[in-house]
Design a protein around this motif. Structure first.
Motif, PDB file in Angstrom:
ATOM      1  N   ALA A  71      65.568 -92.652  14.174  1.00 53.48           N
ATOM      2  CA  ALA A  71      66.290 -92.830  13.106  1.00 53.48           C
ATOM      3  C   ALA A  71      65.080 -92.808  12.096  1.00 53.48           C
ATOM      4  N   LEU A  72      63.886 -93.789  12.446  1.00 56.78           N
ATOM      5  CA  LEU A  72      62.957 -94.020  11.499  1.00 56.78           C
ATOM      6  C   LEU A  72      62.004 -92.573  11.104  1.00 56.78           C
ATOM      7  N   ASN A  73      62.063 -91.886  12.033  1.00 58.92           N
ATOM      8  CA  ASN A  73      61.244 -90.575  11.801  1.00 58.92           C
ATOM      9  C   ASN A  73      62.013 -89.598  11.062  1.00 58.92           C
ATOM     10  N   TRP A  74      63.285 -89.666  11.406  1.00 64.17           N
ATOM     11  CA  TRP A  74      64.263 -88.781  10.571  1.00 64.17           C
ATOM     12  C   TRP A  74      64.130 -89.036   9.128  1.00 64.17           C
ATOM     13  N   ALA A 161      62.566 -93.861  -6.393  1.00 63.40           N
ATOM     14  CA  ALA A 161      62.495 -93.381  -4.881  1.00 63.40           C
ATOM     15  C   ALA A 161      63.644 -94.274  -4.069  1.00 63.40           C
ATOM     16  N   VAL A 162      63.515 -93.751  -2.690  1.00 66.41           N
ATOM     17  CA  VAL A 162      64.700 -94.089  -1.880  1.00 66.41           C
ATOM     18  C   VAL A 162      63.936 -95.311  -0.844  1.00 66.41           C
ATOM     19  N   MET A 163      65.044 -96.361  -0.754  1.00 61.39           N
ATOM     20  CA  MET A 163      64.573 -97.466   0.098  1.00 61.39           C
ATOM     21  C   MET A 163      64.933 -97.474   1.531  1.00 61.39           C
ATOM     22  N   LEU A 164      64.032 -97.490   2.513  1.00 57.98           N
ATOM     23  CA  LEU A 164      64.337 -97.515   3.785  1.00 57.98           C
ATOM     24  C   LEU A 164      64.065 -98.890   4.318  1.00 57.98           C
ATOM     25  N   CYS A 165      64.932 -99.434   5.241  1.00 55.24           N
ATOM     26  CA  CYS A 165      64.990-100.648   5.955  1.00 55.24           C
ATOM     27  C   CYS A 165      64.910-100.581   7.251  1.00 55.24           C
ATOM     28  N   ASP A 166      63.878-100.867   7.943  1.00 56.35           N
ATOM     29  CA  ASP A 166      63.964-100.919   9.560  1.00 56.35           C
ATOM     30  C   ASP A 166      64.403-102.276   9.654  1.00 56.35           C
ATOM     31  N   LEU A 182      68.569 -96.480   3.030  1.00 58.14           N
ATOM     32  CA  LEU A 182      68.477 -96.088   4.354  1.00 58.14           C
ATOM     33  C   LEU A 182      68.344 -97.233   5.468  1.00 58.14           C
ATOM     34  N   VAL A 183      69.117 -97.325   6.560  1.00 58.40           N
ATOM     35  CA  VAL A 183      68.893 -98.439   7.640  1.00 58.40           C
ATOM     36  C   VAL A 183      68.593 -98.067   9.005  1.00 58.40           C
ATOM     37  N   ALA A 184      67.808 -98.324   9.731  1.00 59.22           N
ATOM     38  CA  ALA A 184      67.547 -98.005  10.943  1.00 59.22           C
ATOM     39  C   ALA A 184      67.969 -99.074  11.943  1.00 59.22           C
ATOM     40  N   VAL A 185      68.828 -98.852  12.843  1.00 59.31           N
ATOM     41  CA  VAL A 185      69.087 -99.758  13.986  1.00 59.31           C
ATOM     42  C   VAL A 185      68.903 -99.440  15.282  1.00 59.31           C
ATOM     43  N   SER A 186      68.783-100.459  16.305  1.00 58.65           N
ATOM     44  CA  SER A 186      68.919 -99.899  17.720  1.00 58.65           C
ATOM     45  C   SER A 186      69.652-100.980  18.384  1.00 58.65           C
ATOM     46  N   ALA A 187      70.374-100.383  19.461  1.00 57.50           N
ATOM     47  CA  ALA A 187      71.222-101.182  19.990  1.00 57.50           C
ATOM     48  C   ALA A 187      71.037-102.044  21.188  1.00 57.50           C
ATOM     49  N   HIS A 188      69.591-101.762  22.001  1.00 54.24           N
ATOM     50  CA  HIS A 188      69.319-102.835  22.899  1.00 54.24           C
ATOM     51  C   HIS A 188      68.591-103.956  22.054  1.00 54.24           C
ATOM     52  N   HIS A 191      71.888-106.798  22.262  1.00 51.17           N
ATOM     53  CA  HIS A 191      72.586-106.853  23.633  1.00 51.17           C
ATOM     54  C   HIS A 191      73.473-105.739  24.054  1.00 51.17           C
ATOM     55  N   GLY A 192      72.975-104.460  23.209  1.00 48.34           N
ATOM     56  CA  GLY A 192      73.514-103.204  23.757  1.00 48.34           C
ATOM     57  C   GLY A 192      72.778-102.320  24.851  1.00 48.34           C
ATOM     58  N   PRO A 193      73.103-101.290  24.970  1.00 50.39           N
ATOM     59  CA  PRO A 193      72.225-100.380  25.975  1.00 50.39           C
ATOM     60  C   PRO A 193      71.255 -99.645  25.330  1.00 50.39           C
ATOM     61  N   LYS A 194      69.994 -99.195  26.187  1.00 51.48           N
ATOM     62  CA  LYS A 194      68.817 -98.590  25.501  1.00 51.48           C
ATOM     63  C   LYS A 194      69.379 -97.342  25.515  1.00 51.48           C
ATOM     64  N   GLY A 195      68.640 -96.450  24.528  1.00 51.52           N
ATOM     65  CA  GLY A 195      68.919 -94.974  24.489  1.00 51.52           C
ATOM     66  C   GLY A 195      69.800 -94.773  23.448  1.00 51.52           C
ATOM     67  N   ILE A 196      70.251 -95.736  22.899  1.00 46.09           N
ATOM     68  CA  ILE A 196      70.968 -95.183  21.327  1.00 46.09           C
ATOM     69  C   ILE A 196      70.747 -96.317  20.171  1.00 46.09           C
ATOM     70  N   GLY A 197      70.686 -95.687  19.079  1.00 48.88           N
ATOM     71  CA  GLY A 197      70.515 -96.398  17.772  1.00 48.88           C
ATOM     72  C   GLY A 197      71.119 -95.562  16.714  1.00 48.88           C
ATOM     73  N   ALA A 198      70.841 -95.971  15.473  1.00 52.39           N
ATOM     74  CA  ALA A 198      71.439 -95.230  14.280  1.00 52.39           C
ATOM     75  C   ALA A 198      70.819 -95.296  12.933  1.00 52.39           C
ATOM     76  N   LEU A 199      71.054 -94.227  12.264  1.00 51.58           N
ATOM     77  CA  LEU A 199      70.727 -94.301  10.916  1.00 51.58           C
ATOM     78  C   LEU A 199      71.792 -94.485   9.792  1.00 51.58           C
ATOM     79  N   TRP A 200      71.949 -95.468   8.966  1.00 49.83           N
ATOM     80  CA  TRP A 200      72.869 -95.491   8.074  1.00 49.83           C
ATOM     81  C   TRP A 200      72.360 -95.005   6.741  1.00 49.83           C
ATOM     82  N   MET A 201      73.241 -94.142   6.121  1.00 50.64           N
ATOM     83  CA  MET A 201      72.676 -93.404   4.945  1.00 50.64           C
ATOM     84  C   MET A 201      73.567 -93.586   3.728  1.00 50.64           C
ATOM     85  N   ARG A 202      73.202 -93.987   2.680  1.00 50.14           N
ATOM     86  CA  ARG A 202      73.899 -94.422   1.635  1.00 50.14           C
ATOM     87  C   ARG A 202      74.580 -92.986   1.018  1.00 50.14           C
TER      88      ARG A 202
END
Length: 361
Positions: A71-74, A161-166, A182-188, A191-202
């Protein structure tokens, strides 16, 4: 085993596991196909997407990724213009920014004070027209400091500019400012599983694709796992439903830790921080020896993502610690499933192990 390394990863919520099992066992259809089993899988993905969206700013869209690193790389590679970030960011940001600099993008890495907080005057001087993206972590993964992301977002927008929040460490725990883009998040980490996260985009913010080959997530290609999505969605729902209970529990455990660790130095701000993370030091402490002596207590000498690198923490050096002081620091993290008894036992053992090295508590 006493587990005190919640910043590296969190225990999987039993409810998240239960939500995943049907999709691992029977609901194996590709959610991007058109037949009935696939539509059921797609429906599960969309339910999960809605749950994840409850904990980010309203509006916009959530795109699932393989994790926060993607998500952050994207977000970073998919934008243009100059980059401004902080010296204490996660390697997923700093290494990506360094790669963009090598490709010719202008990059500014802002300093922080001894408290770990960004120097807002330096930020104001650096975030100027021509800046395309400002990237800042909401809650630092090593020292738990909460950055003034809203103030940085205002500066970013004033410069166009655009604001990205980790928000990996803060998601569901610390409010994400509504003004970020932009917001990057991670499930693990929730208390979620590893291998999935998300990028929220305004709405209106659409980084160029990082992965191509199907566009399953409207800008992100790759087949989604309904099981991982369902686990993430359930974990996000629990973070929302248990927010008050979890926060009270974490705060109570902070008080326990402060009392037992009196005399140790806390790295970073004490007030502007998430209270499920304490990074402490005793000058002269041999952390590697301590970890060897305490094999049944899980804690960290720094970021799990940098362990084994041989380098001392870049975060601790950025707040002004010497290499020796950084190497004499440990990070202890707790959360929903940490009992007071376990925390007390673990901390008492850590203090005793330091004492065995001749370092008084």
């Amino acid at each position: 085993m006493i587990y005190l390394d919640y910043q590296a990863t969190t225990p999987l919520a039993p409810e998240a596991l239960d939500a995943m099992l049907p999709w691992l066992r029977d609901g194996f259809a590709n959610p991007h196909s058109a037949h009935r089993p696939a539509r059921a899988a797609k429906a599960a993905v969309e339910v999960a997407r809605g749950e994840v969206a409850h904990l980010v700013p309203a509006g916009g869209r959530v795109a699932f990724t393989s994790g926060a690193t993607e998500a952050l790389n994207w977000a970073i590679k998919g934008t243009a213009g100059g980059l401004v970030t902080l010296a204490t960011e996660h390697a997923a940001v700093l290494d990506t920014v360094a790669a963009e600099r090598a490709r010719g993008r202008a990059v500014t890495v802002l300093p922080v004070g001894s408290d770990g907080l960004v120097d807002l005057d330096a930020a104001r001087a650096a975030i100027v027209p021509g800046t395309g993206l400002v990237a800042a972590m909401l809650v630092n993964n090593e020292i738990g400091v909460v950055q003034p992301v809203a103030e940085l977002a205002a500066m970013a927008h004033a410069a166009g500019a655009v604001m990205l929040c980790d928000a990996v460490q803060g998601y569901g725990r610390v409010a994400i400012p509504d003004t970020v883009d932009l917001v990057a998040v991670s499930a693990h980490k929730v208390h979620g599983p590893k291998g999935i996260g998300a990028l929220w985009m305004r709405d209106g913010v659409a980084p160029a694709p990082l992965l191509r080959g199907g566009d399953q997530e409207d800008g992100r290609s790759g087949t989604l796992s309904p099981a991982l999505c369902a686990g993430f969605g359930t974990a996000a729902r629990l973070m929302r439903e248990r927010a008050g209970e979890d926060a009270a529990h974490v705060a109570a455990l902070w008080d326990v830790a402060e009392s037992i660790l009196a005399g140790w130095t806390i790295n970073g701000a004490v007030e502007e921080r998430y209270r499920g993370n304490i990074n402490i030091r005793r000058d002269g402490l041999d952390v590697n020896r301590m970890m060897s002596d305490l094999r049944d207590v899980a804690f960290s000498a720094g970021s799990a993502c940098a362990s084994g690198s041989g380098r001392s923490s870049h975060v601790l050096r950025a707040i002004g610690l010497s290499d020796a002081q950084a190497r004499s620091s440990v990070r202890i993290g707790w959360g929903r499933y940490t009992t007071e008894a376990a925390l007390r036992d673990g901390l008492v053992r850590i203090v005793a192990a330091a004492g065995a090295q001749g370092i008084a508590a």
